[in-house]
Design a protein around this motif. Structure first.
Motif, PDB file in Angstrom:
ATOM      1  N   ARG A   1      10.781  -5.518   4.837  1.00 13.14           N
ATOM      2  CA  ARG A   1       9.292  -5.663   5.278  1.00 13.14           C
ATOM      3  C   ARG A   1       8.604  -7.163   4.862  1.00 13.14           C
ATOM      4  O   ARG A   1       9.008  -7.642   3.893  1.00 13.14           O
ATOM      5  CB  ARG A   1       8.146  -4.672   4.241  1.00 13.14           C
ATOM      6  CG  ARG A   1       6.658  -4.967   4.709  1.00 13.14           C
ATOM      7  CD  ARG A   1       6.034  -4.172   3.793  1.00 13.14           C
ATOM      8  NE  ARG A   1       5.915  -2.723   4.251  1.00 13.14           N
ATOM      9  CZ  ARG A   1       5.468  -1.662   3.352  1.00 13.14           C
ATOM     10  NH1 ARG A   1       5.598  -2.034   1.856  1.00 13.14           N
ATOM     11  NH2 ARG A   1       5.600  -0.506   3.608  1.00 13.14           N
TER      12      ARG A   1
ATOM     13  N   GLU B   1       8.314  -4.374   9.899  1.00 11.68           N
ATOM     14  CA  GLU B   1       9.400  -3.563   9.077  1.00 11.68           C
ATOM     15  C   GLU B   1      10.549  -3.568  10.133  1.00 11.68           C
ATOM     16  O   GLU B   1      10.718  -3.175  11.031  1.00 11.68           O
ATOM     17  CB  GLU B   1       8.931  -2.129   8.896  1.00 11.68           C
ATOM     18  CG  GLU B   1       7.628  -2.215   7.690  1.00 11.68           C
ATOM     19  CD  GLU B   1       7.270  -0.729   7.186  1.00 11.68           C
ATOM     20  OE1 GLU B   1       6.562  -0.648   6.416  1.00 11.68           O
ATOM     21  OE2 GLU B   1       7.944   0.069   8.029  1.00 11.68           O
TER      22      GLU B   1
ATOM     23  N   TRP C   1       8.636 -11.637   2.027  1.00 10.69           N
ATOM     24  CA  TRP C   1       9.309 -10.301   2.171  1.00 10.69           C
ATOM     25  C   TRP C   1       9.853  -9.595   1.252  1.00 10.69           C
ATOM     26  O   TRP C   1       9.952 -10.169  -0.065  1.00 10.69           O
ATOM     27  CB  TRP C   1      10.317 -11.007   3.277  1.00 10.69           C
ATOM     28  CG  TRP C   1      11.470 -11.411   2.675  1.00 10.69           C
ATOM     29  CD1 TRP C   1      11.440 -12.987   2.524  1.00 10.69           C
ATOM     30  CD2 TRP C   1      12.812 -10.947   2.305  1.00 10.69           C
ATOM     31  NE1 TRP C   1      12.556 -13.338   1.929  1.00 10.69           N
ATOM     32  CE2 TRP C   1      13.366 -12.321   1.784  1.00 10.69           C
ATOM     33  CE3 TRP C   1      13.399  -9.707   2.357  1.00 10.69           C
ATOM     34  CZ2 TRP C   1      14.851 -11.790   1.426  1.00 10.69           C
ATOM     35  CZ3 TRP C   1      14.352  -9.575   2.110  1.00 10.69           C
ATOM     36  CH2 TRP C   1      15.249 -10.816   1.526  1.00 10.69           C
ATOM     37  N   GLU C   2      10.210  -8.453   1.376  1.00  8.59           N
ATOM     38  CA  GLU C   2      10.817  -7.721   0.225  1.00  8.59           C
ATOM     39  C   GLU C   2      11.818  -6.503   0.831  1.00  8.59           C
ATOM     40  O   GLU C   2      11.439  -6.284   2.133  1.00  8.59           O
ATOM     41  CB  GLU C   2       9.613  -6.915  -0.611  1.00  8.59           C
ATOM     42  CG  GLU C   2       8.668  -5.996   0.197  1.00  8.59           C
ATOM     43  CD  GLU C   2       7.678  -5.420  -0.377  1.00  8.59           C
ATOM     44  OE1 GLU C   2       7.719  -5.168  -1.756  1.00  8.59           O
ATOM     45  OE2 GLU C   2       6.726  -4.895   0.082  1.00  8.59           O
TER      46      GLU C   2
ATOM     47  N   ILE D   1      12.727  -3.115   1.099  1.00 15.35           N
ATOM     48  CA  ILE D   1      11.824  -1.589   0.994  1.00 15.35           C
ATOM     49  C   ILE D   1      12.649  -0.349   0.808  1.00 15.35           C
ATOM     50  O   ILE D   1      12.277   0.671   0.333  1.00 15.35           O
ATOM     51  CB  ILE D   1      10.729  -1.282   1.934  1.00 15.35           C
ATOM     52  CG1 ILE D   1      11.138  -1.536   3.469  1.00 15.35           C
ATOM     53  CG2 ILE D   1       9.572  -2.361   1.604  1.00 15.35           C
ATOM     54  CD1 ILE D   1       9.944  -0.955   4.235  1.00 15.35           C
ATOM     55  N   GLU D   2      14.119  -0.436   1.429  1.00 14.30           N
ATOM     56  CA  GLU D   2      15.045   0.385   1.269  1.00 14.30           C
ATOM     57  C   GLU D   2      16.493   0.075   1.409  1.00 14.30           C
ATOM     58  O   GLU D   2      16.730  -0.841   2.269  1.00 14.30           O
ATOM     59  CB  GLU D   2      14.925   1.298   2.740  1.00 14.30           C
ATOM     60  CG  GLU D   2      14.666   2.981   2.436  1.00 14.30           C
ATOM     61  CD  GLU D   2      14.383   3.483   4.042  1.00 14.30           C
ATOM     62  OE1 GLU D   2      13.262   3.610   4.326  1.00 14.30           O
ATOM     63  OE2 GLU D   2      15.428   3.881   4.679  1.00 14.30           O
TER      64      GLU D   2
END
Lengths: 81, 81
Positions: free
Chosen positions: A4, A43, A76-77, A79-80
């Protein structure tokens, strides 16, 4: 892997969209709202799951396509996955 | 107190903007991108610092102004204070 990316205007850049939202909220009685800034989220699902590659790719994509580095910042990161 | 609201299209809703970004990334050689979904962020500064009040207000504002509940979902979090 899913990441994300949050893109927001730099603090020094005027945000007319945010102002409109703030005014709408005030009109509806939400006087507690002091400031609104609007930004974008992306995303992105990636086939690549190598964390090192992703950590190189995502900032590159953000700089080239997702954000305008002159007026916007991004964070940003993962997420899954 | 500062809150961040993330608004994204429901999974069943088509996202033409996301498709355009995906195509742009493919054109630049980022073939690893499988899917892109675009959404909005709102960062809202509130005068009110009572957590209970804010927990009632923010979802209300999101439902009425920030998101279209027919096609969008939102999540939110307190990011300051």
């Amino acid at each position: 892997m899913k990441v994300r990316i949050l893109v927001s205007l730099k603090p020094s850049v005027l945000d007319p969209q945010g102002q409109v939202v703030k005014n709408a909220l005030h009109t509806l009685g939400y006087q507690t709202v002091k400031d609104v800034r609007q930004g974008k989220i992306f995303e992105i699902e990636l086939e690549n799951t190598d964390r090192q590659v992703v950590e190189k790719l995502v900032p590159e994509m953000a700089d080239k396509v997702l954000a305008n580095p002159i007026i916007e910042n991004f964070t940003w990161e993962i997420i899954e996955g």
